[in-house]
Design an enzyme around this catalytic site. Structure first.
Site, PDB file in Angstrom:
ATOM      1  N   TYR A 135     -11.021  -6.403 -12.988  1.00 18.28           N
ATOM      2  CA  TYR A 135     -11.995  -6.914 -12.024  1.00 18.28           C
ATOM      3  C   TYR A 135     -12.497  -5.801 -11.118  1.00 18.28           C
ATOM      4  O   TYR A 135     -11.705  -5.064 -10.533  1.00 18.28           O
ATOM      5  CB  TYR A 135     -11.382  -8.032 -11.177  1.00 18.28           C
ATOM      6  CG  TYR A 135     -12.408  -8.688 -10.281  1.00 18.28           C
ATOM      7  CD1 TYR A 135     -13.389  -9.507 -10.834  1.00 18.28           C
ATOM      8  CD2 TYR A 135     -12.429  -8.459  -8.911  1.00 18.28           C
ATOM      9  CE1 TYR A 135     -14.354 -10.090 -10.036  1.00 18.28           C
ATOM     10  CE2 TYR A 135     -13.392  -9.034  -8.099  1.00 18.28           C
ATOM     11  CZ  TYR A 135     -14.350  -9.851  -8.669  1.00 18.28           C
ATOM     12  OH  TYR A 135     -15.318 -10.426  -7.879  1.00 18.28           O
ATOM     13  N   GLN A 197     -13.921 -17.397  -9.893  1.00 21.14           N
ATOM     14  CA  GLN A 197     -14.347 -17.892 -11.203  1.00 21.14           C
ATOM     15  C   GLN A 197     -14.223 -16.815 -12.281  1.00 21.14           C
ATOM     16  O   GLN A 197     -13.995 -17.123 -13.457  1.00 21.14           O
ATOM     17  CB  GLN A 197     -15.776 -18.440 -11.142  1.00 21.14           C
ATOM     18  CG  GLN A 197     -16.854 -17.462 -10.731  1.00 21.14           C
ATOM     19  CD  GLN A 197     -17.081 -17.400  -9.237  1.00 21.14           C
ATOM     20  OE1 GLN A 197     -16.196 -17.680  -8.460  1.00 21.14           O
ATOM     21  NE2 GLN A 197     -18.291 -17.017  -8.842  1.00 21.14           N
ATOM     22  N   ASN A 225     -11.218  -9.919  -2.943  1.00 21.92           N
ATOM     23  CA  ASN A 225     -10.996 -10.560  -1.652  1.00 21.92           C
ATOM     24  C   ASN A 225      -9.908 -11.630  -1.752  1.00 21.92           C
ATOM     25  O   ASN A 225      -9.261 -11.794  -2.791  1.00 21.92           O
ATOM     26  CB  ASN A 225     -12.314 -11.150  -1.117  1.00 21.92           C
ATOM     27  CG  ASN A 225     -12.894 -12.207  -2.056  1.00 21.92           C
ATOM     28  OD1 ASN A 225     -12.189 -12.809  -2.860  1.00 21.92           O
ATOM     29  ND2 ASN A 225     -14.189 -12.431  -1.956  1.00 21.92           N
ATOM     30  N   THR A 248      -6.763  -3.168   2.764  1.00 24.88           N
ATOM     31  CA  THR A 248      -6.243  -1.807   2.683  1.00 24.88           C
ATOM     32  C   THR A 248      -5.564  -1.395   3.980  1.00 24.88           C
ATOM     33  O   THR A 248      -5.840  -1.947   5.049  1.00 24.88           O
ATOM     34  CB  THR A 248      -7.370  -0.811   2.343  1.00 24.88           C
ATOM     35  OG1 THR A 248      -6.800   0.462   2.037  1.00 24.88           O
ATOM     36  CG2 THR A 248      -8.343  -0.658   3.497  1.00 24.88           C
ATOM     37  N   GLN A 270     -10.334   4.538   6.506  1.00 26.68           N
ATOM     38  CA  GLN A 270      -9.798   3.324   5.898  1.00 26.68           C
ATOM     39  C   GLN A 270     -10.296   2.080   6.619  1.00 26.68           C
ATOM     40  O   GLN A 270     -10.446   1.020   6.017  1.00 26.68           O
ATOM     41  CB  GLN A 270      -8.271   3.367   5.887  1.00 26.68           C
ATOM     42  CG  GLN A 270      -7.692   4.407   4.942  1.00 26.68           C
ATOM     43  CD  GLN A 270      -8.205   4.259   3.515  1.00 26.68           C
ATOM     44  OE1 GLN A 270      -7.944   3.259   2.853  1.00 26.68           O
ATOM     45  NE2 GLN A 270      -8.944   5.248   3.035  1.00 26.68           N
ATOM     46  N   GLU A 339       0.567   1.008   2.274  1.00 18.35           N
ATOM     47  CA  GLU A 339      -0.162   1.249   1.027  1.00 18.35           C
ATOM     48  C   GLU A 339      -0.403   2.751   0.871  1.00 18.35           C
ATOM     49  O   GLU A 339      -0.116   3.331  -0.173  1.00 18.35           O
ATOM     50  CB  GLU A 339      -1.488   0.501   1.058  1.00 18.35           C
ATOM     51  CG  GLU A 339      -2.345   0.727  -0.173  1.00 18.35           C
ATOM     52  CD  GLU A 339      -3.740   0.153  -0.035  1.00 18.35           C
ATOM     53  OE1 GLU A 339      -4.424   0.039  -1.070  1.00 18.35           O
ATOM     54  OE2 GLU A 339      -4.166  -0.158   1.099  1.00 18.35           O
ATOM     55  N   HIS A 340      -0.955   3.370   1.901  1.00 17.15           N
ATOM     56  CA  HIS A 340      -1.160   4.822   1.937  1.00 17.15           C
ATOM     57  C   HIS A 340      -0.382   5.379   3.121  1.00 17.15           C
ATOM     58  O   HIS A 340      -0.526   4.883   4.239  1.00 17.15           O
ATOM     59  CB  HIS A 340      -2.632   5.192   2.157  1.00 17.15           C
ATOM     60  CG  HIS A 340      -3.605   4.501   1.255  1.00 17.15           C
ATOM     61  ND1 HIS A 340      -4.249   3.321   1.605  1.00 17.15           N
ATOM     62  CD2 HIS A 340      -4.068   4.833   0.027  1.00 17.15           C
ATOM     63  CE1 HIS A 340      -5.064   2.963   0.630  1.00 17.15           C
ATOM     64  NE2 HIS A 340      -4.976   3.858  -0.342  1.00 17.15           N
ATOM     65  N   GLU A 427      33.014 -17.167 -20.769  1.00 19.64           N
ATOM     66  CA  GLU A 427      31.868 -17.834 -20.154  1.00 19.64           C
ATOM     67  C   GLU A 427      31.681 -19.257 -20.665  1.00 19.64           C
ATOM     68  O   GLU A 427      30.702 -19.923 -20.313  1.00 19.64           O
ATOM     69  CB  GLU A 427      30.586 -17.020 -20.402  1.00 19.64           C
ATOM     70  CG  GLU A 427      30.575 -15.688 -19.654  1.00 19.64           C
ATOM     71  CD  GLU A 427      29.233 -14.989 -19.715  1.00 19.64           C
ATOM     72  OE1 GLU A 427      28.373 -15.420 -20.521  1.00 19.64           O
ATOM     73  OE2 GLU A 427      29.031 -14.025 -18.958  1.00 19.64           O
TER      74      GLU A 427
END
Length: 450
Positions: A135, A197, A225, A248, A270, A339-340, A427
């Site tokens: 995507y 979708q 998103n 982010t 960022q 993340e960074h 077992e």
């Protein structure tokens, strides 16, 4: 005219010894409530599962006001997209592809065969996922870089079939820069569908008008998103996903030796992604913190996306964290799991070696996050919202399945038979041991009873 000052929050941890749990609670962090949009997204996923491509296009028209002529973008449209780009943009895309491919090709693991005992061989095979849907979002900016970051690792893993889905723009097709990136990467299957979708259509497939099959995929990757993230969550019982990515985030761990101007630029860079983007400075120098905030106040209002930047930097997810020393800063950074994470300290490499939780680590002033966003060779699809504590960024490994192949001969089985039989009895699963005994007590080399 003086611009408004940023409301860049400040958390002072000096003189304290917070636990990891306390750090996670007190450090700046925004909230992304995926659950809140599930009631909106679930009907979309259901409609696409039942109605296929037609439903996906109808939903796109309802939300975006655009309906492409077909879901699959014609080859001539993809081919023509490259001609719409300036030569320097094409050259930049090609350079980014080259660097990302060099790294992701080199990290593909080799199969490993181990003889664990005489006659007993176990092999780990790495098998690529067969078909992947990638995507590429629309929205505040066009992201051909995301196409590169998703497609290249999949190609280097050996994925046989790739489809890129990206929302149609005003002209009815995905943005030409996205299409051009697909062309440069050799991707010839692109779907003009976006949002939740798109994820649902990738997961369930469909028959398009005209009878063309839109084959479902085995895995969906790529940023998006909150609605895209919710669709991934709802479809993960049908397909694999890379992650549920949030906004982010950048954290900068710095001491008094750091360059305040450069850090300010990095925090702003960022923040321009999203109003929910997080920019956090962790430092043992109050002087540096004051200088960085002053620099951001001087610069944010002259950036192209100043309103977005101001909202992100003034949000609860952004701010300065003051600590006693860099050791405390390392503990805070590991609790945050950015993340960074940029390291701007005198011993940047030594500090980086002590970081255990980060999506990607950027060492020193010449390795800023924007480099990784585009052309360092690393990947920019990274874990967010603290999930770097347990998850990894997108890479060649994402698209590989590790399969263990067990190959024992009679000698190997006899050598471990008693162990298996004993454990199975302990077992309460004696039939497991009996399956071993059936081979070791009465079998000859031809598999017939003695």
């Amino acid at each position: 005219m003086t611009s408004a000052q940023l409301d860049f929050s400040r958390i002072d941890l000096r003189g304290q010894a917070p636990t990891t749990a306390e750090l996670r609670h007190r450090l700046p962090r925004g909230g992304t409530d995926v659950d809140s949009v599930i009631p909106t997204v679930a009907p979309i996923v259901d409609q696409v599962r039942e109605g296929g491509a037609r439903a996906a296009l109808e939903i796109g028209q309802r939300f975006d006001g655009v309906t492409p002529d077909s879901v699959r973008v014609p080859a001539e449209v993809i081919d023509a997209a490259v001609g719409t780009l300036a030569d320097d943009v094409i050259a930049a895309l090609e350079e980014a592809i080259k660097r990302v491919r060099a790294f992701h090709s080199a990290i593909r693991p080799e199969d490993k065969q181990v003889e664990v005992a005489p006659g007993g061989i176990v092999t780990e095979r790495f098998i690529p996922v067969q078909r992947v849907g990638l995507y590429a979002p629309g929205g505040n900016a066009v992201y051909p870089s995301s196409v590169i970051m998703n497609v290249v690792p999949a190609q280097e893993a050996g994925v046989e079939s790739l489809v890129v889905a990206s929302p149609p723009q005003e002209g009815g097709w995905p943005h030409p820069t996205v299409l051009a990136a697909c062309k440069l990467l050799g991707v010839d299957e692109v779907w003009a569908v976006g949002g939740a979708q798109a994820v649902a259509l990738l997961a369930h497939g469909s028959t398009a008008e005209g009878g063309e099959e839109l084959e479902p995929v085995d895995m969906v990757t790529g940023p998006g998103n909150i609605f895209v993230t919710a669709a991934k969550r709802l479809c993960r019982s049908v397909v694999g996903i890379d992650s549920e990515a949030g906004p982010t985030e950048i954290a900068v761990l710095a001491d008094e030796s750091a360059n305040a101007v450069e850090i300010a630029y990095d925090l702003i860079s960022q923040a321009e992604h999203d109003t929910m983007a997080a920019s956090v400075l962790i430092t043992d120098s109050e002087k540096l913190a004051d200088e960085v905030v002053a620099e951001m106040n001087e610069r944010y209002h002259i950036t192209e996306n100043s309103e977005r930047v101001a909202e992100a930097l003034s949000g609860q997810q952004s701010g300065v964290v003051l600590v006693d020393d860099i050791a405390a800063g390392i503990r805070a950074a590991n609790a945050y799991g950015a993340e960074h994470l940029e390291i701007h300290t005198e011993d940047a490499h030594g500090v980086a070696a002590q970081i255990t939780n980060a999506g990607a680590i950027f060492i020193g002033r010449f390795s800023p996050v924007p480099l990784g966003d585009y052309a360092a060779g690393s990947n920019h699809v990274l874990p967010t919202s603290g999930t770097a504590r347990h998850s990894s960024g997108l890479s060649t490994l994402t698209f590989l399945k590790s399969v263990h192949v067990i190959d024992y001969n009679e000698e190997g089985l006899r050598g471990v038979a008693d162990t298996v039989i004993t454990l199975s009895k302990s077992e309460g699963l004696p039939a497991h041991g009996e399956a071993i005994s059936a081979r070791t007590s009465t079998a000859n080399t031809n598999g017939t009873e003695v």
